[in-house]
Design a protein around this motif. Structure first.
Motif, mmCIF file in Angstrom:
data_model
loop_
_atom_site.group_PDB
_atom_site.id
_atom_site.type_symbol
_atom_site.label_atom_id
_atom_site.label_comp_id
_atom_site.label_asym_id
_atom_site.label_seq_id
_atom_site.Cartn_x
_atom_site.Cartn_y
_atom_site.Cartn_z
ATOM 1 N N ILE A 192 -9.405 1.148 3.549
ATOM 2 C CA ILE A 192 -8.692 0.068 4.239
ATOM 3 C C ILE A 192 -7.251 -0.036 3.728
ATOM 4 O O ILE A 192 -6.309 -0.171 4.510
ATOM 5 N N GLY A 193 -7.070 0.059 2.412
ATOM 6 C CA GLY A 193 -5.723 -0.005 1.840
ATOM 7 C C GLY A 193 -4.840 1.127 2.330
ATOM 8 O O GLY A 193 -3.684 0.923 2.725
ATOM 9 N N ALA A 194 -5.391 2.346 2.327
ATOM 10 C CA ALA A 194 -4.628 3.514 2.793
ATOM 11 C C ALA A 194 -4.301 3.388 4.278
ATOM 12 O O ALA A 194 -3.200 3.748 4.720
ATOM 13 N N ASN A 232 -7.002 -2.155 -10.074
ATOM 14 C CA ASN A 232 -8.069 -2.802 -9.295
ATOM 15 C C ASN A 232 -8.517 -1.961 -8.108
ATOM 16 O O ASN A 232 -9.111 -2.468 -7.164
ATOM 17 N N TYR A 233 -8.206 -0.677 -8.145
ATOM 18 C CA TYR A 233 -8.569 0.263 -7.085
ATOM 19 C C TYR A 233 -7.913 -0.072 -5.745
ATOM 20 O O TYR A 233 -8.450 0.244 -4.685
ATOM 21 N N ASN A 234 -6.751 -0.726 -5.793
ATOM 22 C CA ASN A 234 -5.968 -0.892 -4.567
ATOM 23 C C ASN A 234 -5.263 0.430 -4.283
ATOM 24 O O ASN A 234 -4.655 1.019 -5.176
ATOM 25 N N ALA A 235 -5.357 0.891 -3.033
ATOM 26 C CA ALA A 235 -4.802 2.200 -2.665
ATOM 27 C C ALA A 235 -3.321 2.102 -2.325
ATOM 28 O O ALA A 235 -2.891 1.160 -1.654
ATOM 29 N N ASN A 273 0.801 -1.220 0.000
ATOM 30 C CA ASN A 273 0.000 0.000 0.000
ATOM 31 C C ASN A 273 0.839 1.278 0.000
ATOM 32 O O ASN A 273 0.366 2.351 0.377
ATOM 33 N N LEU A 274 2.099 1.153 -0.424
ATOM 34 C CA LEU A 274 2.942 2.320 -0.703
ATOM 35 C C LEU A 274 3.334 2.247 -2.175
ATOM 36 O O LEU A 274 3.681 1.179 -2.679
#
Length: 397
Positions: free
Chosen positions: A198-200, A228-231, A148-149
């Motif tokens: 949640i990812g952030a 896939n909209y992963n943050a 998530n970075l």
């Protein structure tokens, strides 16, 4: 230098990907006394004046030395088609961001449309952010590895040219989706908003492990989204190592973005790990309402989102009046209220009263579970009703 804030009161000039904080740091490459030989020591793994990064997390890792490629300016110029207008992704306080293409195996320039797409951030020599932030970005993102970075692939320091090369994030920033600068962008669903939050939160919780890294500029434009909209959290130019030796805070010149910065930081310059939690609360509020943290186009009394909506966050009835209409019917009232109450905790005036990012993450995961259970229950009921035998019609003869 005094208080240096960027404002989000109107549509931001930040680029849609890898946007930097706008006009908030008074350094430039030409004014720094930091030598290239000193930087080479950092790039090869020496500890600089910021200190080491000794902590770790099950979901991420700290690299002993930055795992980065040193690019030549010529290679990046070739990869980005000589920085022509059709490769420009956007422009922020740091400079311009261009799309480029590199060979996946050896990271050499590739023809447009082939190989791997990357984002190349090119420092504007007149930038107010400048060299110190460029160095901070390399030092932190070069060593921090977490899903998530955003991933920094390499850097270039070629005479006066300073560039950074990142993985490309095709969905752009959370800011672009929430406030839809592009009318062709579909509104984010409740499920996707929760996934992004949640990812952030996972990214920030990783940074805060052992209370070592304070991000300092958490906002919607610094949360980037993959296909896939992963943050993924981006832009580490303002990141600082957190308190050590029993200290509760570090004292630093106040930097950041107005509307997201914690009140204690603005008032005193004291930066706590939980100053980031406040910024997260502001972004969570934007996710729930679909409104900017600060917008001078709103009526008087409603321009500062936190001040205006805070009284509504503990009441189910009042909450309904500020929730984003574009996600109406997509969430259970219970889940929305829990998200609002969690937001309220993050926005506590006293940093000691705010939850840790680990607790925030657990709260968001619990809200996701509520939503999943509600969805399963509706599906079961629908399935059950569809299999009930219809009443037999009596036919009289």
């Amino acid at each position: 230098m005094g208080l240096c804030f960027s404002s989000s009161s109107s549509p931001s000039p930040n680029p849609p990907n890898y946007s930097g904080s706008t006009s908030n740091v008074g350094f430039s490459a030409t004014t720094s006394s930091f030598g290239k030989s000193q930087f080479s020591e950092i790039a090869s793994g020496s500890i600089d004046s910021e200190g080491s990064l000794p902590f770790c997390s099950p979901d991420g890792q700290i690299l002993e030395r930055p795992n980065l490629k040193e690019f030549s300016f010529g290679d990046l110029k070739s990869a980005a088609k000589s920085f022509k207008g059709d490769t420009l992704l956007g422009e922020g306080g740091f400079g311009r961001v261009y799309k480029g293409w590199l060979d996946e195996k050896n990271l050499t320039p590739a023809k447009p449309g082939s190989g791997m797409v990357v984002a190349i951030k090119k420092l504007n020599p007149e930038s107010t952010q400048g060299f110190q932030e460029w160095k901070s970005e390399v030092n932190f993102l070069g060593r921090l590895s977490h899903p998530n970075l955003v991933k920094l692939l390499g850097y270039c320091w070629d005479e006066d040219e300073l560039l950074l090369v990142y993985e490309f994030m095709p969905k752009g920033s959370l800011e672009n989706h929430l406030f839809r600068r592009n009318p062709n962008i579909e509104p984010l669903s409740w499920n996707t908003r929760l996934k992004i939050a949640i990812g952030a939160a996972r990214g920030l919780a990783f940074l805060h492990s052992s209370e070592k890294v304070i991000y300092r500029d958490f906002k919607a434009s610094n949360i980037l989204l993959d296909g896939n909209y992963n943050a993924k959290i981006s832009d580490f130019g303002l990141a600082k190592l957190g308190p050590s030796g029993g200290q509760s805070h570090v004292t630093t010149r106040v930097m950041g973005t107005y509307g997201y910065a914690a009140p204690e930081y603005i008032a005193t310059g004291h930066l706590y790990v939980k100053s980031d939690v406040y910024g997260f609360g502001v972004v969570l509020l934007e996710i729930l309402t679909g409104m900017r943290a600060l917008d001078t186009r709103r009526p008087t009394g409603q321009q500062n989102l936190v001040e205006w909506t805070k009284p509504c966050l503990s009441s189910k009835k009042k909450l309904k009046t500020i929730m984003d209409g574009k996600i109406e019917g997509q969430y259970s009232p219970k889940a929305a209220l829990q998200a609002a109450q969690l937001t309220l905790k993050c926005l506590e005036h006293d940093p000691k009263q705010r939850p840790s990012m680990k607790e925030v993450l657990e709260g968001l995961e619990a809200i996701e579970t509520i939503h999943e259970k509600t969805k399963e229950s509706k599906t079961r009921n629908s399935h059950h009703n569809s299999h009930q035998h219809p009443r037999q019609r009596v036919v009289r003869v």
